[in-house]
Design an enzyme around this catalytic site. Structure first.
Site: not given
Length: 328
Positions: A127, A257
């Site tokens: 991420k 997300e």
């Protein structure tokens, strides 16, 4: 390398910490200090390791530099695992994520240099590559602080590893899905096209040791790892449960997300090399003496980016992965 050495593991009571400590003990270190905020997890971990006299548990927070300084005195190696890790938590409480993941990481850097630590290994995440959420942003900043520390006037070496989702860790999607199947007969998935990188806990720690043993400071080590569609993973778990009445509900993307994750981005690929059959190494854009020369004979990757939508496992391969891990 670790024989008769003193090792500090920040955030060492999580899933990564358990496995890292278990494997570190096989190298016969002098002492392993496990530094974390969670009293209950420390107590349980101490019992599970049979009160091993080489393990020293310290309650503390990386945001508190004085406590970190005391824990790091006399330490040879630091594995920096401590962080706020859940995307929704970091979105809801960005200041806390900033203090833990960025300021806390700088505290680790300062302390390691002050205490004359030989090497610091920083545990990052996919991420952090082209981050779309606050968690990823703070881990990206942590990576950059760790890499930049190699330009300082210090003998301490700093290196990063970047991994995907580790199978079966605390809060893992596998545990969530199995609980939903068991208790609700319904699985919630944010998007049916979502894909993720997966690796086993053993492979995750293998990558940690790879970076510890072979880095010279300033690199980001990335393991080549399998990917799958989350809906395929859910359907394999449903089939393995033996139930025929389980439904799937599409919930919609949560704030920050991504549909697909990246292990390195289009901006990083021009400085990423194929290290060996299992690993890539991302070299920094900033100058670190001797680093680019060390990797001069390695070939650059032939990828625009390393995206989780590429090279997807089929359901049979997912099933075999879950069986190997003991999850079905």
């Amino acid at each position: 390398m670790f024989y008769n050495q003193t090792i500090l593991v920040t955030g060492g009571t999580g899933s990564w910490g358990y496995e890292l400590v278990r494997q570190l003990l096989t190298y016969q270190p002098k002492e392993i200090r496990i530094f974390s905020r969670n009293e209950s997890n420390q107590f349980i971990m101490k019992q599970e390791f049979d009160n091993n006299p080489k393990l020293h548990f310290i309650i503390g927070d990386i945001k508190e530099s004085d406590a970190l300084q005391e824990a790091c005195t006399g330490v040879d190696y630091v594995f920096h695992l401590a962080a706020l890790k859940h995307v929704p938590v970091c979105e809801d409480q960005p200041l806390e994520a900033l203090k833990s993941n960025v300021t806390g990481t700088q505290n680790v850097i300062n302390t390691a240099i002050h205490c004359g630590v030989k090497r610091v290994v920083y545990i990052s995440t996919d991420k952090a590559s082209s981050p779309s959420n606050f968690y990823g942003l703070t881990k990206n900043m942590g990576e950059r602080l760790i890499i930049h520390a190699n330009t300082l006037n210090t003998k301490t070496k700093f290196v990063c590893i970047r991994g995907g989702n580790v199978l079966g860790t605390n809060g893992s999607v596998i545990h969530v899905f199995k609980k939903q199947i068991r208790e609700k007969g319904k699985i919630g998935i944010t998007d049916l096209n979502m894909t993720r990188f997966f690796l086993t806990l053993e492979d995750a720690i293998k990558m940690v040791f790879k970076a510890a043993f072979e880095s010279i400071g300033g690199e980001i080590f990335v393991m080549k790892m399998p990917t799958c569609k989350i809906i395929d993973l859910a359907e394999v778990l449903i089939e393995a449960s033996g139930r025929t009445d389980v439904t799937v509900e599409e919930l919609g993307i949560r704030p920050g997300e991504k549909i697909h994750e990246l292990l390195f981005s289009e901006y990083e690929s021009p400085t990423t090399i194929s290290y060996d059959d299992e690993y890539y190494v991302i070299l920094p854009s900033i100058h670190i003496p001797g680093l680019k020369e060390h990797y001069a004979d390695y070939k650059l990757v032939n990828l625009v980016s390393y995206n989780s939508s590429q090279g997807l496992m089929n359901k049979q391969q997912i099933k075999e992965m879950l069986e190997k891990g003991g999850f079905i």
